[in-house]
Design an enzyme around this catalytic site. Structure first.
Site, PDB file in Angstrom:
ATOM      1  N   LYS A  34       0.858  -1.190   0.000  1.00 51.82           N
ATOM      2  CA  LYS A  34       0.000   0.000   0.000  1.00 51.82           C
ATOM      3  C   LYS A  34       0.893   1.239   0.000  1.00 51.82           C
ATOM      4  O   LYS A  34       1.783   1.385   0.819  1.00 51.82           O
ATOM      5  CB  LYS A  34      -0.902   0.017   1.225  1.00 51.82           C
ATOM      6  N   ASP A  61      -3.390   4.329  -1.886  1.00 52.61           N
ATOM      7  CA  ASP A  61      -4.292   4.813  -0.825  1.00 52.61           C
ATOM      8  C   ASP A  61      -4.198   6.338  -0.740  1.00 52.61           C
ATOM      9  O   ASP A  61      -3.444   6.875   0.070  1.00 52.61           O
ATOM     10  CB  ASP A  61      -3.880   4.124   0.487  1.00 52.61           C
ATOM     11  N   LYS A  63      -7.163   8.163  -0.673  1.00 50.94           N
ATOM     12  CA  LYS A  63      -8.419   8.551   0.014  1.00 50.94           C
ATOM     13  C   LYS A  63      -8.985   9.862  -0.519  1.00 50.94           C
ATOM     14  O   LYS A  63      -9.141  10.840   0.213  1.00 50.94           O
ATOM     15  CB  LYS A  63      -8.195   8.699   1.524  1.00 50.94           C
ATOM     16  N   ASP A  66     -13.509  15.026  -2.377  1.00 48.19           N
ATOM     17  CA  ASP A  66     -13.546  16.362  -2.979  1.00 48.19           C
ATOM     18  C   ASP A  66     -14.854  16.472  -3.754  1.00 48.19           C
ATOM     19  O   ASP A  66     -15.718  15.586  -3.661  1.00 48.19           O
ATOM     20  CB  ASP A  66     -12.317  16.522  -3.899  1.00 48.19           C
ATOM     21  N   THR A 120     -10.048   4.000  11.319  1.00 51.66           N
ATOM     22  CA  THR A 120      -9.752   3.163  12.496  1.00 51.66           C
ATOM     23  C   THR A 120      -9.105   3.971  13.634  1.00 51.66           C
ATOM     24  O   THR A 120      -8.977   3.485  14.743  1.00 51.66           O
ATOM     25  CB  THR A 120      -8.814   2.003  12.114  1.00 51.66           C
ATOM     26  N   ARG A 181      -3.194  -5.187  14.952  1.00 56.49           N
ATOM     27  CA  ARG A 181      -2.119  -5.223  15.944  1.00 56.49           C
ATOM     28  C   ARG A 181      -2.067  -6.594  16.598  1.00 56.49           C
ATOM     29  O   ARG A 181      -3.112  -7.176  16.908  1.00 56.49           O
ATOM     30  CB  ARG A 181      -2.372  -4.173  17.055  1.00 56.49           C
ATOM     31  N   GLN A 190      -3.869   4.239  16.345  1.00 57.99           N
ATOM     32  CA  GLN A 190      -5.065   3.444  16.048  1.00 57.99           C
ATOM     33  C   GLN A 190      -5.929   3.323  17.304  1.00 57.99           C
ATOM     34  O   GLN A 190      -5.413   3.249  18.412  1.00 57.99           O
ATOM     35  CB  GLN A 190      -4.663   2.041  15.568  1.00 57.99           C
ATOM     36  N   ARG A 211       3.136  -0.400  10.632  1.00 60.23           N
ATOM     37  CA  ARG A 211       4.212  -0.378  11.628  1.00 60.23           C
ATOM     38  C   ARG A 211       4.535  -1.715  12.296  1.00 60.23           C
ATOM     39  O   ARG A 211       5.726  -1.987  12.525  1.00 60.23           O
ATOM     40  CB  ARG A 211       3.924   0.730  12.659  1.00 60.23           C
TER      41      ARG A 211
HETATM   42  O1  LIG Z   1      -7.320   3.586   4.044  1.00 58.84           O
HETATM   43  C1  LIG Z   1      -6.475   3.091   4.810  1.00 58.84           C
HETATM   44  O2  LIG Z   1      -5.614   2.328   4.393  1.00 58.84           O
HETATM   45  C2  LIG Z   1      -6.625   3.343   6.272  1.00 58.84           C
HETATM   46  C3  LIG Z   1      -7.902   3.577   6.728  1.00 58.84           C
HETATM   47  C4  LIG Z   1      -8.165   3.581   8.108  1.00 58.84           C
HETATM   48  O3  LIG Z   1      -9.324   3.717   8.558  1.00 58.84           O
HETATM   49  N1  LIG Z   1      -7.118   3.412   8.965  1.00 58.84           N
HETATM   50  C5  LIG Z   1      -5.834   3.247   8.539  1.00 58.84           C
HETATM   51  O4  LIG Z   1      -4.939   3.071   9.382  1.00 58.84           O
HETATM   52  N2  LIG Z   1      -5.558   3.262   7.185  1.00 58.84           N
HETATM   53  C6  LIG Z   1      -4.154   3.149   6.715  1.00 58.84           C
HETATM   54  O5  LIG Z   1      -3.621   1.888   7.101  1.00 58.84           O
HETATM   55  C7  LIG Z   1      -2.264   2.003   7.523  1.00 58.84           C
HETATM   56  C8  LIG Z   1      -2.148   1.468   8.926  1.00 58.84           C
HETATM   57  O6  LIG Z   1      -0.821   1.509   9.332  1.00 58.84           O
HETATM   58  P1  LIG Z   1      -0.355   0.980  10.767  1.00 58.84           P
HETATM   59  O7  LIG Z   1      -1.188   1.663  11.803  1.00 58.84           O
HETATM   60  O8  LIG Z   1       1.089   1.389  10.822  1.00 58.84           O
HETATM   61  O9  LIG Z   1      -0.555  -0.506  10.749  1.00 58.84           O
HETATM   62  C9  LIG Z   1      -1.873   3.473   7.367  1.00 58.84           C
HETATM   63  O10 LIG Z   1      -1.174   3.598   6.152  1.00 58.84           O
HETATM   64  C10 LIG Z   1      -3.202   4.215   7.291  1.00 58.84           C
HETATM   65  O11 LIG Z   1      -3.139   5.339   6.427  1.00 58.84           O
END
Ligand SMILES: O=C(O)c1cc(=O)[nH]c(=O)n1[C@@H]1O[C@H](COP(=O)(O)O)[C@@H](O)[C@H]1O
Length: 233
Positions: A34, A61, A63, A66, A120, A181, A190, A211
């Protein structure tokens, strides 16, 4: 092995060098990648070409959120990059979602188009801050239904939402779940998290993990461990 759930690894890096260094440790048999706002803004389409040359499928991604005509053109431009999946915010409303779909359908090979419901990182009190007084679960369901009605392929949601969401949709509708996680991982920013195994059991179509893999001591080993865990029968 019956199931083959690949993990979608979030390449949340500031530059090409760091991103390439992580990618060199990952096996495309176990994961898709991603690319989000930070890395794409820094590197542009050349990075997508690079990842494709290494046989990874890419979820771009960005998002989009607009006015409909802008989102339509942005989705069209993203689709021409040959990526596997792109996303928009469902809260842009049905006109914007339908415009996004029109944009995607202009490409010869359309990517999957999914919409973010409630991030999230958000919880009930975050919704209240922005003037949404509805219960978080009802808001997720409402936006997921709007997404389905607008003809998109699925939603981004928390794996926690799957217990009340799944039975409202047909089996082809996709549930992409970040906020993953392991039990002893830190949550970072998160708020609504679940373990990889529980998320797959709950019916997630694609786990997005950043992460916990990218910042682990041995990313390739961590990826393989999670892959084997979620594909055990
Ligand atoms: O659209 C997304 O990917 C996304 C939506 C969401 O609700 N929450 C979310 O964490 N993400 C993406 O998912 C990834 C989560 O990353 P970690 O929290 O490091 O596992 C990040 O790149 C966020 O931008």
């Amino acid at each position: 092995m019956a199931a083959d759930h690949k993990i979608t690894v979030a390449l949340d890096y500031a530059n090409l060098t760091d991103a390439k260094s992580l990618v060199s440790k990952l096996n495309p048999e176990y994961c898709n990648l991603k690319v989000g706002k930070e890395l794409f803004t820094a590197t542009g389409p050349a990075l997508i070409e690079y990842l494709h040359s290494k046989n990874f499928k890419v979820f771009l991604d960005l998002k989009f959120h607009d006015i409909p005509s802008t989102v339509k053109k942005a989705c069209e431009a993203a689709s021409y990059l040959g990526v596997w999946m792109i996303n928009v915010h469902a809260s842009g409303g049905s006109m914007m979602l339908e415009a996004a779909l029109e944009g995607v359908n202009k490409a010869k090979q359309s990517p999957l188009l999914i919409a973010v419901t409630v991030l999230t990182s958000m919880e009930q009190k975050t919704l209240e801050e922005i003037g949404v007084s509805r219960n978080l679960e009802d808001q997720v369901l409402r936006l997921a239904k709007l997404t389905e009605k607008s003809g998109l392929n699925g939603v981004v949601c928390s794996a926690k939402d799957l217990s009340f969401l799944k039975n409202h949709f047909n089996s082809l509708f996709l549930f992409v779940t970040p906020g993953i996680r392991m039990t002893d991982d830190v949550a970072n920013d998160q708020r609504r998290t679940m373990t990889p195994y529980e998320a797959i059991k709950a019916g997630s179509s694609h786990l997005v993990i950043g992460r916990p893999i990218t910042q682990s001591e041995n990313p390739s080993k961590t990826l393989e461990k999670i892959y084997l865990e979620i594909n055990q029968s």
